[in-house]
Design a protein around this motif. Structure first.
Motif, PDB file in Angstrom:
ATOM      1  N   ASN B 332       7.928  -4.499 -23.725  1.00 42.98           N
ATOM      2  CA  ASN B 332       8.857  -4.770 -22.761  1.00 42.98           C
ATOM      3  C   ASN B 332       9.343  -3.410 -22.043  1.00 42.98           C
ATOM      4  OD1 ASN B 332      11.767  -4.965 -21.806  1.00 42.98           O
ATOM      5  ND2 ASN B 332      10.866  -6.952 -21.362  1.00 42.98           N
ATOM      6  N   LEU B 333       9.734  -2.385 -22.885  1.00 49.92           N
ATOM      7  CA  LEU B 333      10.131  -1.363 -22.069  1.00 49.92           C
ATOM      8  C   LEU B 333       9.187  -0.450 -21.393  1.00 49.92           C
ATOM      9  CD1 LEU B 333      12.896  -2.020 -23.952  1.00 49.92           C
ATOM     10  CD2 LEU B 333      13.166   0.417 -23.967  1.00 49.92           C
ATOM     11  N   GLY B 334       7.936  -0.510 -22.278  1.00 53.76           N
ATOM     12  CA  GLY B 334       6.589  -0.030 -21.547  1.00 53.76           C
ATOM     13  C   GLY B 334       6.433  -0.905 -20.336  1.00 53.76           C
ATOM     14  N   SER B 337       8.933   0.038 -17.572  1.00 58.18           N
ATOM     15  CA  SER B 337       8.800   1.635 -16.830  1.00 58.18           C
ATOM     16  C   SER B 337       7.437   1.951 -16.355  1.00 58.18           C
ATOM     17  CB  SER B 337       9.300   2.540 -18.139  1.00 58.18           C
ATOM     18  OG  SER B 337       8.392   2.407 -19.189  1.00 58.18           O
ATOM     19  N   MET B 339       4.619   2.008 -18.147  1.00 61.46           N
ATOM     20  CA  MET B 339       3.642   2.446 -18.964  1.00 61.46           C
ATOM     21  C   MET B 339       2.522   1.688 -19.487  1.00 61.46           C
ATOM     22  SD  MET B 339       6.107   4.446 -21.978  1.00 61.46           S
ATOM     23  CE  MET B 339       4.931   4.464 -23.315  1.00 61.46           C
TER      24      MET B 339
END
Lengths: 657, 379
Positions: B332-334, B337, B339
């Protein structure tokens, strides 16, 4: 299964797990570090870039159009107004299916064909992404219907706009003109910075001539919008500077009287205030309602105007070029006197025609059998004797006629503050050689000397020349606008211009927009017409005779005047009359009838107003044109019983050397 | 069914203690505290991300309460019982997945749901728990490291549901299920040679995967990752807006409810998959790191529970649940952002969405059950 279980080494397997999970946690921590690095990069290292991006996202700079300058008559009567109206427009690029959208709108507020047609036309000539107006002046019910259904009408916009309005409608359409939507061609020529957010511009009349003055200066707003472009709040605002208001010399009451006096006739009236050169009335009939042009006139209505045989769109006062006929007689009489071709006492015998030496051609007087013996310049003007003017015109010669005609402004644009003025024609030897490649014949002079032949003049030129006659040679450029005044102090609103420069990639114009000086040249020009005052007296008293003597051509038409008027009737031939033919009105259609002209100034001993009237196919200047002029002069002298001192503070007193 | 009853009774004796006396619920209080902290954080951000609509917060909180109750119930179930009956959950999940193919309803071109009257149900959620449960149960019984035959069977257990879900298509869930199963295999001591072999197979089949299995929009998402500017208003929009939101948050953020990207609707899906961008914009780098610390603490607690587990089944299941939890966070964070490609993976405990919360809490319930299991006597 039993076998497996038997072989299981619980402790060894637990250790195996511990190794594996530790390894996994190690990888996990590395991945977590990568995440943190990524967020560090975005939020710390590149924070500045993204902060700018976020601001660019939400902050839009919008132009705030200025209110257009109003136009008032000399008494403060509003001639051009701005009225707030809610406009429904469509951004075509934002709508996927434009036809469907228009159908939906039609079902909601019932569009008519002319609106759709105007929409389609505007849609073709607009810059991309600009909202195309569909209906102006939405009423409250329509507004609420649209508001409720907005979600299923993608691409529509309902915005409050100022819409130009002309309360006096067709009375002043040729003077004030109208504004209309800026089209693609105009857009290419305009400075886009001055017109950001402005959708209309002056197309004709004063609206066009004073466009830069009336326009004002565009303001700007920094607004925060959401992703759908809706404005959430205004962050900063540089107010627009409203256009300057114009105050005219024109008196709408006199204009109305002039228009009404012309009635159903095709014609023109120009009245000039002698003292100032200010135009008191400038009427051309028939006229048209300028208001539909503001919002986009329909093809059908426009076609009706252009195809009408009466040509209502044609400004006869400025662009109608007529043979001035006998109204030229005072000017050419003066020319003959001033050039010493004749003396004031010169007399002829009029047999009813004039013949050049060695020429059989008879130049006929309008009066069969002639005016008789002892016709001097007074009688010749009073009774409009053609033979006399044939004679003295020939004696003075075309060069002198041209010299004085030119001094009175014939053959050149008057320089009035309106666009597209016709210049008429004051013929000369050079002119004929230049345009026709022919030498000047004596017969040409004969025709010119009664204002026929190659001679053409506009009603405005006649009024200007009459005004010069009235003021005994004072050369003034006719003006409609007395003053232009800014609704607000220009300097007070410009404090923000430095910040504005920072916000907008293109710098704002830092100087005031007024690029067009209101008065380009002084109203009074030094080179006034220098003629011996005795000659002015001759012409003036002859013209008084036209109105006041029993035999004067206008004496029957103008009776019971409370003041002295100097005038001259004129009749301009529309159809050429053959050598031995007689002009017979009964055999002609209305459109072949002669044009009636009349020029006048009053009061004759202290002239304050000069008027020129033409009534197309009105036959005789005396019967149709003269009463019109009289009504206008009556009105002016009634409304302004005392000679007005020059009302404008910005102009020097009308003193001539 | 006799077996069923016996095991329940066995366990029952531990709950009620000697003499049937009430000694309380089996709860891992550390884990509970961390979960509650995450939930509160999630609700605060959700309020901001949903455009300050309290209705969202209320709905989410309701799901959280339901999930917590479910978690506490699952926590009371003895792990041995779970181990014994794992195949039922797994098999049931598979049957329902087949059901989706024939009777499913979909949204946005994907067929993921089973409509049960007023209630819609995603069988793939069931398998998020079912797959690791099944594998832990299967491999836990084997001699470890597992032999070739068992590895192959285990792989089948993973790949069949993962493929079916991937073709719904729901790439995010498929990946999560694949990861959850693979973790069990890895933690069970999968031989290095097998791992390298798998890696080799994965690499060689990658082109196959790209050309035959990925749908166009999935390819687009991957391509968009490489160059978001190539499709500014389409697929790239989300990434451009989310990175802008994150980056403009800076070190300390713009403040709660002050994020312009989030509050002015520039950020898409701001209350679901992209909610971390709201947090990053409004609380800045500090907020992101603090949330990650909270997640890391939860993960460590999970690892700790797995190490203390009484059986291999417990270890494998707890380890897989914990590592999968991390995969959620990482993916999720990847993706938000920029990535990783955009696959629909929510941020656990924070993103809006009832099913995901309940599934997660069921997993935590199992963790608690494993963590509170008494020593197995005689084994």
């Amino acid at each position: 299964m039993r076998e497996d279980r038997a072989l299981k080494n619980i402790h060894w397997e637990a250790r195996l797990y511990a190794v594996r999970i530790s390894f996994a946690v190690l990888i996990l921590l590395l991945m977590l570090s990568a995440l943190i690095l990524r967020y560090y990069d975005l939020q710390i290292s590149r924070h500045g870039d993204f902060a700018t991006l976020a601001d660019n996202n939400r902050i839009q700079i919008r132009a705030v159009p200025p209110a257009r300058g109003l136009i008032f008559d000399r008494n403060g009567v509003l001639l051009a107004d701005n009225r707030a109206g809610f406009t429904l427009s469509v951004v075509i690029e934002k709508s996927t299916k434009i036809d469907e959208l228009l159908n939906k709108i039609d079902r909601l507020i019932d569009l008519d064909d002319s609106e759709l047609e105007s929409f389609n036309r505007l849609a073709e000539q607009r810059p991309p992404y600009e909202a195309v107006p569909l209906r102006y002046k939405l009423n409250e019910k329509e507004q609420s219907i649209l508001a409720v259904n907005q979600h299923r009408l993608e691409g529509i916009e309902v915005s409050a706009r100022l819409i130009r309005d002309y309360p006096l409608g067709e009375q002043l359409s040729h003077v004030v003109g109208y504004t209309g939507r800026i089209n693609q061609r105009e857009l290419e020529k305009l400075d886009p910075r001055q017109y950001r957010g402005v959708h209309t511009m002056g197309k004709t009349g004063l609206e066009k001539f004073y466009e830069k003055t009336l326009l004002g200066e565009v303001g700007y707003e920094r607004v925060e919008t959401n992703a759908r472009g809706r404005v959430m709040r205004v962050l900063e605002r540089i107010d627009p500077v409203p256009g300057e208001a114009l105050h005219l010399y024109l008196d709408s009451r006199i204009q109305e009287i002039a228009v009404n006096a012309l009635g159903e006739e095709r014609g023109a009236v120009v009245a000039i205030e002698a003292d100032t050169g200010g135009v008191l009335a400038l009427a051309s009939t028939p006229s048209f309602d300028p208001n539909p042009f503001v919002t986009g006139i329909s093809y059908a209505d426009y076609a009706a105007l252009t195809e009408s045989p009466d040509r209502p769109l044609f400004d006869r006062a400025l662009r109608g070029q007529y043979p001035p006929g006998s109204t030229m007689k005072p000017f050419f009489g003066l020319a003959a006197l001033a050039s010493k071709a004749i003396s004031p006492g010169y007399e002829i015998y009029d047999p009813g025609f004039y013949q050049l030496d060695n020429d059989d051609h008879k130049y006929r007087d309008w009066k069969r059998g002639g005016h008789g013996s002892r016709i001097d310049i007074y009688k010749a003007i009073e009774q409009s004797c053609d033979t006399f003017f044939y004679t003295i015109g020939f004696m003075a010669g075309i060069d002198e006629l041209y010299r004085y005609g030119d001094l009175f402004g014939f053959g050149r644009a008057s320089g009035i503050d309106l666009p597209a003025e016709a210049s008429g024609n004051m013929p000369s030897r050079e002119w004929k050689r230049g345009t026709r490649g022919l030498a000047w014949y004596p017969g040409d002079t004969i025709n010119v000397s009664i204002g026929q032949g190659f001679m053409l003049a506009t009603p405005l030129q006649l009024a200007v020349a009459t005004s010069r006659l009235a003021t005994r040679g004072r050369v003034q450029t006719p003006r409609l606008v007395m003053t232009a005044e800014n609704g607000e102090q220009i300097d007070g609103n410009r404090t923000n211009s430095e910040t504005a420069g920072l916000l907008i990639s293109e710098p704002l114009i830092s100087e005031p927009l007024i690029t067009e000086p209101l008065i380009t040249e002084p109203l009074i020009i030094d080179n006034n017409i220098q003629i011996d005052s005795a000659y002015w007296d001759v012409i003036t008293s002859a013209m008084i005779g036209v109105v006041h003597n029993v035999r004067g051509t206008a004496s029957r038409a103008i009776k019971d005047l409370g003041y002295k008027m100097a005038g001259k009737t004129g009749t301009a031939q529309v159809v050429g009359i053959k050598q031995d033919e007689k002009y017979d009105a009964s055999k002609m259609t209305k459109l072949q009838l002669d044009h009636a002209l009349f020029i006048a100034f009053a009061p004759a001993d202290n002239p304050r107003i000069a008027v020129a009237v033409i009534v197309e196919n009105g036959e005789h200047g005396s019967s149709t044109a003269a009463p019109v002029a009289r009504q206008v002069i009556d009105a002016y002298l009634n409304y302004y019983p005392v000679a007005a001192t020059r009302p404008s503070p910005i102009l020097e007193p009308a003193e001539s050397g | 069914m006799a077996e069923f009853d016996r095991q329940l009774k066995d366990h029952g004796s531990t709950i009620y203690g000697r003499g049937g006396r009430w000694i309380g619920l089996r709860v891992d209080y550390t884990l509970l505290l961390l979960i509650l902290l995450l939930m509160v954080t999630g609700l605060i951000i959700l309020y901001s991300a949903s455009g300050q609509q309290f209705a969202y917060v209320k709905r989410q909180a309701t799901f959280m309460v339901v999930g917590l109750i479910a978690m506490l119930i699952v926590a009371q179930v003895p792990p041995r019982f779970l181990e014994r009956w794992a195949f039922l959950l797994y098999g049931g999940g598979l049957v329902l997945l087949v059901g989706v193919i024939f009777f499913g309803s979909g949204a946005k071109g994907a067929q993921r749901w089973l409509d049960l009257g007023s209630f819609r149900f995603q069988p793939s959620e069931l398998l998020k728990i079912g797959v690791p449960l099944m594998l832990a149960s299967y491999l836990g019984k084997r001699v470890l490291p597992p032999g070739f035959g068992h590895v192959m069977s285990a792989l089948m257990m993973i790949v069949v549901p993962a493929m079916m879900i991937g073709m719904q298509p729901d790439l995010g869930t498929a990946l999560l299920i694949f990861a959850a199963g693979s973790f069990v295999l890895f933690l069970s001591g999968l031989r290095k040679s097998y791992m390298f072999g798998a890696l080799l197979v994965a690499l060689t089949s990658a082109p196959l995967f790209w050309f035959y299995l990925l749908r166009d929009y999935q390819k687009l998402r991957i391509l968009t990752l490489l160059d978001p500017q190539s499709d500014k208003l389409g697929a790239g929009w989300n990434i451009i807006q989310s990175t802008t939101a994150i980056g403009s948050g800076g070190f300390t953020g713009k403040g709660w409810l002050q994020g312009t990207q989030s509050q002015l609707d520039f950020l898409p899906e701001s209350h679901t998959d992209f909610i971390i961008a709201v947090l990053a914009e409004e609380y800045g780098f500090v907020g992101v790191v603090l949330l990650l610390v909270l997640y890391l603490a939860t993960i460590f607690r999970g690892v700790f529970i797995s190490l203390r587990a009484q059986s291999m089944f417990g270890r494998l299941l707890a380890g897989s649940i914990t590592l999968t939890f991390f995969v959620y966070i990482f993916v999720n964070l990847g993706m938000v952002s920029g990535m990783l490609p955009v696959v629909g993976v929510p941020l656990p405990m924070v993103s809006y969405g009832g099913t995901a919360i309940v599934t997660l809490l069921l997993g935590f319930g199992m963790l608690m059950a494993i963590g509170t299991e008494e020593k197995r006597m005689g084994l």
